[in-house]
Design a protein around this motif. Structure first.
Motif, PDB file in Angstrom:
ATOM      1  N   THR A   1       4.718 -30.770 -12.585  1.00  0.00           N
ATOM      2  CA  THR A   1       4.388 -29.337 -12.534  1.00  0.00           C
ATOM      3  C   THR A   1       3.795 -28.987 -11.169  1.00  0.00           C
ATOM      4  O   THR A   1       4.138 -27.967 -10.571  1.00  0.00           O
ATOM      5  CB  THR A   1       3.400 -28.972 -13.675  1.00  0.00           C
ATOM      6  OG1 THR A   1       3.971 -29.403 -14.900  1.00  0.00           O
ATOM      7  CG2 THR A   1       3.133 -27.478 -13.719  1.00  0.00           C
TER       8      THR A   1
ATOM      9  N   GLU B   1       3.003 -40.069 -20.139  1.00  0.00           N
ATOM     10  CA  GLU B   1       3.829 -38.842 -20.216  1.00  0.00           C
ATOM     11  C   GLU B   1       3.066 -37.618 -19.713  1.00  0.00           C
ATOM     12  O   GLU B   1       3.575 -36.818 -18.943  1.00  0.00           O
ATOM     13  CB  GLU B   1       4.285 -38.610 -21.664  1.00  0.00           C
ATOM     14  CG  GLU B   1       5.550 -39.405 -22.002  1.00  0.00           C
ATOM     15  CD  GLU B   1       5.957 -39.249 -23.457  1.00  0.00           C
ATOM     16  OE1 GLU B   1       5.237 -38.549 -24.209  1.00  0.00           O
ATOM     17  OE2 GLU B   1       6.977 -39.838 -23.845  1.00  0.00           O
ATOM     18  N   GLU B   2       1.811 -37.506 -20.159  1.00  0.00           N
ATOM     19  CA  GLU B   2       1.015 -36.324 -19.807  1.00  0.00           C
ATOM     20  C   GLU B   2       0.765 -36.260 -18.294  1.00  0.00           C
ATOM     21  O   GLU B   2       0.928 -35.213 -17.665  1.00  0.00           O
ATOM     22  CB  GLU B   2      -0.321 -36.382 -20.560  1.00  0.00           C
ATOM     23  CG  GLU B   2      -1.013 -35.034 -20.637  1.00  0.00           C
ATOM     24  CD  GLU B   2      -2.294 -35.130 -21.473  1.00  0.00           C
ATOM     25  OE1 GLU B   2      -3.317 -34.642 -20.982  1.00  0.00           O
ATOM     26  OE2 GLU B   2      -2.262 -35.713 -22.578  1.00  0.00           O
ATOM     27  N   GLU B   3       0.404 -37.415 -17.721  1.00  0.00           N
ATOM     28  CA  GLU B   3       0.130 -37.469 -16.279  1.00  0.00           C
ATOM     29  C   GLU B   3       1.397 -37.145 -15.473  1.00  0.00           C
ATOM     30  O   GLU B   3       1.358 -36.398 -14.493  1.00  0.00           O
ATOM     31  CB  GLU B   3      -0.387 -38.867 -15.900  1.00  0.00           C
ATOM     32  CG  GLU B   3      -0.956 -38.924 -14.496  1.00  0.00           C
ATOM     33  CD  GLU B   3      -1.533 -40.298 -14.145  1.00  0.00           C
ATOM     34  OE1 GLU B   3      -2.307 -40.359 -13.185  1.00  0.00           O
ATOM     35  OE2 GLU B   3      -1.215 -41.291 -14.825  1.00  0.00           O
TER      36      GLU B   3
ATOM     37  N   GLU C   1       3.935 -35.346 -16.448  1.00  0.00           N
ATOM     38  CA  GLU C   1       4.237 -33.915 -16.618  1.00  0.00           C
ATOM     39  C   GLU C   1       3.364 -33.078 -15.675  1.00  0.00           C
ATOM     40  O   GLU C   1       3.818 -32.126 -15.041  1.00  0.00           O
ATOM     41  CB  GLU C   1       3.977 -33.534 -18.088  1.00  0.00           C
ATOM     42  CG  GLU C   1       4.625 -32.229 -18.530  1.00  0.00           C
ATOM     43  CD  GLU C   1       6.138 -32.215 -18.339  1.00  0.00           C
ATOM     44  OE1 GLU C   1       6.596 -31.348 -17.569  1.00  0.00           O
ATOM     45  OE2 GLU C   1       6.850 -33.064 -18.906  1.00  0.00           O
ATOM     46  N   GLU C   2       2.088 -33.482 -15.603  1.00  0.00           N
ATOM     47  CA  GLU C   2       1.131 -32.757 -14.749  1.00  0.00           C
ATOM     48  C   GLU C   2       1.562 -32.817 -13.270  1.00  0.00           C
ATOM     49  O   GLU C   2       1.564 -31.805 -12.564  1.00  0.00           O
ATOM     50  CB  GLU C   2      -0.245 -33.414 -14.926  1.00  0.00           C
ATOM     51  CG  GLU C   2      -1.358 -32.756 -14.140  1.00  0.00           C
ATOM     52  CD  GLU C   2      -2.620 -33.653 -14.122  1.00  0.00           C
ATOM     53  OE1 GLU C   2      -3.342 -33.589 -13.118  1.00  0.00           O
ATOM     54  OE2 GLU C   2      -2.846 -34.413 -15.087  1.00  0.00           O
ATOM     55  N   TRP C   3       1.965 -34.016 -12.792  1.00  0.00           N
ATOM     56  CA  TRP C   3       2.358 -34.153 -11.380  1.00  0.00           C
ATOM     57  C   TRP C   3       3.694 -33.482 -11.087  1.00  0.00           C
ATOM     58  O   TRP C   3       3.913 -32.950 -10.007  1.00  0.00           O
ATOM     59  CB  TRP C   3       2.389 -35.632 -10.974  1.00  0.00           C
ATOM     60  CG  TRP C   3       1.008 -36.138 -10.689  1.00  0.00           C
ATOM     61  CD1 TRP C   3       0.202 -36.851 -11.521  1.00  0.00           C
ATOM     62  CD2 TRP C   3       0.240 -35.912  -9.498  1.00  0.00           C
ATOM     63  NE1 TRP C   3      -1.017 -37.099 -10.936  1.00  0.00           N
ATOM     64  CE2 TRP C   3      -1.019 -36.540  -9.688  1.00  0.00           C
ATOM     65  CE3 TRP C   3       0.487 -35.257  -8.288  1.00  0.00           C
ATOM     66  CZ2 TRP C   3      -2.023 -36.526  -8.722  1.00  0.00           C
ATOM     67  CZ3 TRP C   3      -0.508 -35.246  -7.318  1.00  0.00           C
ATOM     68  CH2 TRP C   3      -1.748 -35.867  -7.545  1.00  0.00           C
TER      69      TRP C   3
ATOM     70  N   LYS D   1      10.918 -25.952 -17.016  1.00  0.00           N
ATOM     71  CA  LYS D   1      11.397 -27.247 -17.539  1.00  0.00           C
ATOM     72  C   LYS D   1      12.896 -27.412 -17.309  1.00  0.00           C
ATOM     73  O   LYS D   1      13.413 -28.531 -17.341  1.00  0.00           O
ATOM     74  CB  LYS D   1      11.093 -27.342 -19.037  1.00  0.00           C
ATOM     75  CG  LYS D   1       9.610 -27.353 -19.357  1.00  0.00           C
ATOM     76  CD  LYS D   1       9.224 -28.636 -20.068  1.00  0.00           C
ATOM     77  CE  LYS D   1       7.732 -28.801 -20.147  1.00  0.00           C
ATOM     78  NZ  LYS D   1       7.179 -28.715 -21.462  1.00  0.00           N
TER      79      LYS D   1
ATOM     80  N   PRO E   1       4.633 -43.793 -23.180  1.00  0.00           N
ATOM     81  CA  PRO E   1       3.919 -42.677 -23.842  1.00  0.00           C
ATOM     82  C   PRO E   1       2.558 -42.373 -23.216  1.00  0.00           C
ATOM     83  O   PRO E   1       2.171 -41.209 -23.083  1.00  0.00           O
ATOM     84  CB  PRO E   1       3.768 -43.157 -25.296  1.00  0.00           C
ATOM     85  CG  PRO E   1       4.859 -44.173 -25.470  1.00  0.00           C
ATOM     86  CD  PRO E   1       5.098 -44.803 -24.143  1.00  0.00           C
ATOM     87  N   ASP E   2       1.814 -43.416 -22.791  1.00  0.00           N
ATOM     88  CA  ASP E   2       0.462 -43.163 -22.273  1.00  0.00           C
ATOM     89  C   ASP E   2       0.482 -42.496 -20.890  1.00  0.00           C
ATOM     90  O   ASP E   2      -0.550 -42.058 -20.387  1.00  0.00           O
ATOM     91  CB  ASP E   2      -0.344 -44.469 -22.215  1.00  0.00           C
ATOM     92  CG  ASP E   2       0.348 -45.521 -21.350  1.00  0.00           C
ATOM     93  OD1 ASP E   2       1.594 -45.552 -21.351  1.00  0.00           O
ATOM     94  OD2 ASP E   2      -0.350 -46.296 -20.665  1.00  0.00           O
TER      95      ASP E   2
END
Length: 700
Positions: A216, A208-210, A212-214, A238, A205-206
């Protein structure tokens, strides 16, 4: 067209020294089942570092070839791998390997990042348009920083890195990677399973954001260059599938637009299986590379050869090795056709026929005999007599000359002599074999002193060669102090007339030429010969002899007998005698004209200048810079990298012998340095005068 070729990959592993090339190759061999135990560079039992000198020093010296197999999606792929050296003295090994490979894996240290030799091998890969993927190794080391290395690949190498993985943790907490194509986490088990087992899990979970960013960023970069991805991106980015991303990335990699970046820790057995998948997914097969271009030696027309077993044979000899049992082994890349044991082929350079007695698949220094080798493959052959690195072998009645290879000139020499009289003949044979193997190694005899001088790319290069003389050829040598390979150049122009006349009773000798000597045009190496004679004052058949005379005369410059790097000669006019003139007369006239005219052209001495880079703790910067100043060095810049200072400088080679020892003393062994040849530069007059006096007096 052989469809199976699409399941072949010819790849090289290239990197800076100590980035982990050989360790990575050893892991690849283990996971593909080629070996059943992992060799370690540190223990001296790495399969690919088979030379005694490599095992002792823990470095790669010769590029070793091997063939292995890897399964992906139930399809077996053949991978020919060449593990290349990282040390700048053996740059020729990298150069000739890249010339025949379809793709490369560039390995970077997660701590050191893009280092000087990384830049050199990257430029060599650019020169031969080799598609590559990057592997950031040593993620388990203190100071490992994946994203910093990605940024350096962009800034220093001018490439477009596209991370297809990001690390989970770093240093001792590095446990796996996130695959940005499948958006899954890959976690390797503890070391007991030797990295053969890994788990696929959801992304932590910690992270996921990173992730997703890479992902993209990757999709946006591909959308810039790929219309299919652009359309899908506008619809809904997506929903883009992994297959679509792999296909788009493959196209971008093969065309040189992008460099997929992966990461791992080869020594800890993490990341290698995914690297193998990436080799299959992103690097080209011989079919993707397409036809090879060459010239027809009979007409000089451009012709091509498709990577097809039925096409006429074309192959390039890219390396020659001396094997104690087999004799001369010639490594070849087959571009088209099929080569069988016992075939007779044409060597385009010599125009002679050569017979292949045996063919082998190579695994480091072990040979596996095969009956035939097909298009797109790499093999070794025995029985070829007069063959050099860079020669083309082809079908006798369908000749093609493939582009050969350029090799750098040696910059350092050492005078050697055998310790015993009995070794004189053996030394000559051994030096001949070593010179055949290595195009950057030259042997010459000093005309004045009669000494044998060996020349190479650096102190380590010559040290290894002398070690090989002792161990492989059982010849012990005494050696002199290292000498710099100086060159000469002229700086002004002069017009000169040479009249060569000799009467000996009967037929005499006569040649008359008017020439202008001047510095060659910018960027021109060798002799630039311009014929401006009109009206047949000098018959056409004598012109090549004049050119030959000047070319040979350039080998001994007017100042101290060092060769000229470049020279422009304009033949303005002349005359001949219908009976006494012949080719030899004009050749002698050209040599005499050079000898007398070059002295008037304000000749200067040139010396090799090295590009040095020193990585040091900050407290030693002042001492290192003042030491460079003492050595006539020019400091070109300084930057901070990972808490250390990086000093870049240009230093004359003559002032640099034994520098590594001095640097260790200054910095208590805490600094490291790399050095590679940069260019030739004029020697200051007071030093030039001393060198000329020493050379003419032969006080070497």
């Amino acid at each position: 067209m052989d469809k199976n070729l699409k399941y072949t990959r010819n790849i090289g592993i290239m990197a800076h020294i100590d980035a982990g090339k050989t360790t990575t190759t050893e892991r690849i061999l283990f996971y593909t089942g080629r070996t059943h135990r992992m060799g370690e560079v540190d223990n001296g039992n790495a399969q690919m570092d088979w030379m005694i000198q490599e095992q002792e020093r823990g470095i790669t010296i010769t590029s070793a070839a091997t063939t292995t197999y890897w399964k992906l999606d139930d399809q077996e792929y053949k991978i020919n791998i060449i593990d290349t050296p990282g040390h700048v003295d053996f740059t020729v090994e990298v150069e000739r390997s890249l010339r025949v490979l379809d793709g490369a894996v560039a390995i970077f240290c997660a701590v050191g990042g893009v280092e000087p030799q990384s830049e050199t091998v990257w430029r060599q890969a650019n020169k031969y348009h080799v598609p590559r993927i990057a592997f950031v190794n040593k993620m388990d080391r203190m100071g490992a920083d994946f994203f910093s290395v990605v940024q350096q690949i962009h800034d220093k190498l001018g490439a477009r890195p596209v991370p297809v993985q990001i690390p989970i943790g770093a240093e001792e907490n590095f446990i796996g990677v996130i695959d940005l194509i499948t958006m899954q986490a890959i976690i390797w088990d503890d070391e007991t399973s030797l990295g053969t087992k890994y788990r696929i899990e959801p992304i932590p979970p910690d992270l996921e954001e990173e992730a997703e960013e890479w992902r993209t960023k990757m999709v946006e970069l591909l959308a810039d260059v790929n219309d299919t991805i652009l359309e899908r991106y506008i619809e809904d980015h997506k929903s883009i599938t992994g297959e679509e991303l792999i296909e788009a990335l493959r196209k971008c990699t093969i065309s040189g637009i992008a460099v997929p970046v992966l990461c791992g820790a080869a020594f800890k057995n993490k990341g290698i299986q995914k690297l193998l998948d990436a080799v299959i997914n992103f690097l080209p097969s011989p079919l993707d590379i397409g036809a090879v271009e060459g010239t027809d030696p009979r007409t000089n027309e451009k012709i091509t050869r498709e990577p097809d077993n039925q096409a006429p044979l074309s192959a390039l000899a890219f390396k020659i090795a001396t094997d104690p049992y087999m004799g001369r082994l010639v490594f070849m890349r087959i571009y088209s056709g099929t080569l069988h044991t016992g075939d007779t082929v044409l060597n385009v350079r010599t125009g002679k026929r050569e017979r292949i007695n045996k063919l082998f698949r190579m695994h480091a220094n072990k040979q596996l005999p095969v009956e035939s080798v097909e298009a797109g493959d790499i093999c070794a052959g025995v029985g070829l007599k007069d063959l050099r690195t860079g020669d083309t072998l082809c079908a006798i009645h369908k000749p093609i000359a493939l582009e050969s290879m350029d090799f750098p000139e040696p910059v350092i020499g050492v005078a050697i002599e055998p310790k015993t009289q009995a070794d004189i003949d053996r030394l000559a044979i051994a030096l001949n074999k070593l010179a055949e193997e290595d195009p950057t190694f030259r042997v010459k005899v000093d005309p004045d002193s009669g000494q044998t001088i060996i020349q190479g790319m650096g102190e380590l290069h010559l040290e290894i060669l002398l070690d090989r003389l002792k161990r492989e050829f059982m010849v012990e040598c005494n050696q002199g102090v290292p000498q710099v390979a100086y060159k000469e150049a002229i700086t002004t122009s002069v017009e000169y007339r040479e009249l060569f006349r000799k009467q000996t009773g009967g037929k005499g000798k006569y040649a008359d030429i008017i020439v202008e000597l001047m510095p060659a045009d910018d960027g021109f190496k060798g002799l630039q010969f311009v014929n401006e004679v009109r009206g047949g004052n000098v018959p056409k058949e004598y012109i090549p002899s004049i050119e030959k005379g000047f070319r040979e005369a350039m080998m001994n410059g007017p100042l101290a007998g060092f060769p000229l790097e470049s020279l422009k000669v304009v033949l303005k006019d002349g005359s001949y005698h219908p009976v006494d003139s012949d080719s030899l007369s004009f050749e002698i006239a050209a040599r005499e004209a050079f000898r007398r005219a070059a002295v008037k052209c304000n000749p200067v001495l040139l010396e090799p200048v090295m590009a040095a880079e020193v990585v040091t703790p900050e407290e030693y910067v002042g001492d290192i810079i003042s030491d460079f100043n003492r050595r006539r060095g020019k400091i070109e810049g300084m930057e901070t990298k990972g808490g250390a200072k990086v000093i870049k400088a240009k230093v004359p080679l003559a002032e640099n012998f034994g520098y590594v020892t001095v640097l260790r003393t200054i910095t208590s062994g805490r600094a490291t340095s790399t050095m590679e040849f940069s260019h030739y530069e004029e020697v200051p007059p007071e030093i030039s005068k001393r060198i000329i006096e020493i050379t003419k007096g032969k006080i070497l």
